[in-house]
Design an enzyme around this catalytic site. Structure first.
Site, PDB file in Angstrom:
ATOM      1  N   GLY A  11       0.800  -1.222   0.000  1.00  0.00           N
ATOM      2  CA  GLY A  11       0.000   0.000   0.000  1.00  0.00           C
ATOM      3  C   GLY A  11       0.831   1.269   0.000  1.00  0.00           C
ATOM      4  N   CYS A  12       2.147   1.147   0.034  1.00  0.00           N
ATOM      5  CA  CYS A  12       3.063   2.291   0.108  1.00  0.00           C
ATOM      6  C   CYS A  12       3.741   2.489  -1.237  1.00  0.00           C
ATOM      7  CB  CYS A  12       4.107   2.031   1.199  1.00  0.00           C
ATOM      8  SG  CYS A  12       5.481   3.205   1.216  1.00  0.00           S
ATOM      9  N   GLY A  13       3.604   3.682  -1.806  1.00  0.00           N
ATOM     10  CA  GLY A  13       4.220   3.984  -3.095  1.00  0.00           C
ATOM     11  C   GLY A  13       5.734   3.855  -3.077  1.00  0.00           C
TER      12      GLY A  13
END
Length: 141
Positions: A11-13
């Site tokens: 979920g983290c770019g």
């Protein structure tokens, strides 16, 4: 088992960009989704020692219970902070990459290049379009 590991949050770019850069460089790491499979206390201590970081330095504030738990207060010991990370793995900043060349918190994502073999002579852009490597595989500064 791979010589490379990434403690990853899909979920983290930044985490996604690091994983994509690793793959761009021909590395298929062991992907540990640390929110589903958190590192043990011993693993976390070993990661911190390998990075030369304190537990405070790996804490993530945004999007976590950091403020609610008042973890910015100086009275918390390292042992207590490790307990909090064990209870709330989201407190661990990411991505952390382990490679034969060292262990590092890869924020910004370009830091991972210091842990990888030379990239191919191909351009690479982050998912937001920001260039990281030019067509010859050199870092864009």
């Amino acid at each position: 088992m791979s010589d490379y590991r990434i403690y990853h949050n899909p979920g983290c770019g930044t985490s996604r960009n690091v994983l994509a850069l690793m793959r761009h460089c021909g590395i298929e790491p062991e992907v540990i989704e640390y929110l589903k499979t958190p590192p043990s206390r011993e693993e976390l201590v070993a990661l911190l020692q390998s990075m030369g970081m304190s537990v405070r330095e790996i804490l993530r504030q945004r999007g976590t219970p950091y403020d609610e738990l008042r973890l910015g207060e100086a009275h918390w010991s390292d042992d207590q902070l490790l307990d909090f990370v064990g209870q709330h793995p989201i407190l661990m900043n990411r991505p952390v990459v382990v490679s034969p060349l060292g262990t590092r918190l890869c924020r910004p994502s370009e830091y991972v290049l210091d842990l990888l073999p030379p990239p191919p002579a191909q351009a690479f852009r982050k998912e937001d379009g920001e260039p990281v490597l030019d067509a010859s595989g050199k870092r864009v500064t």
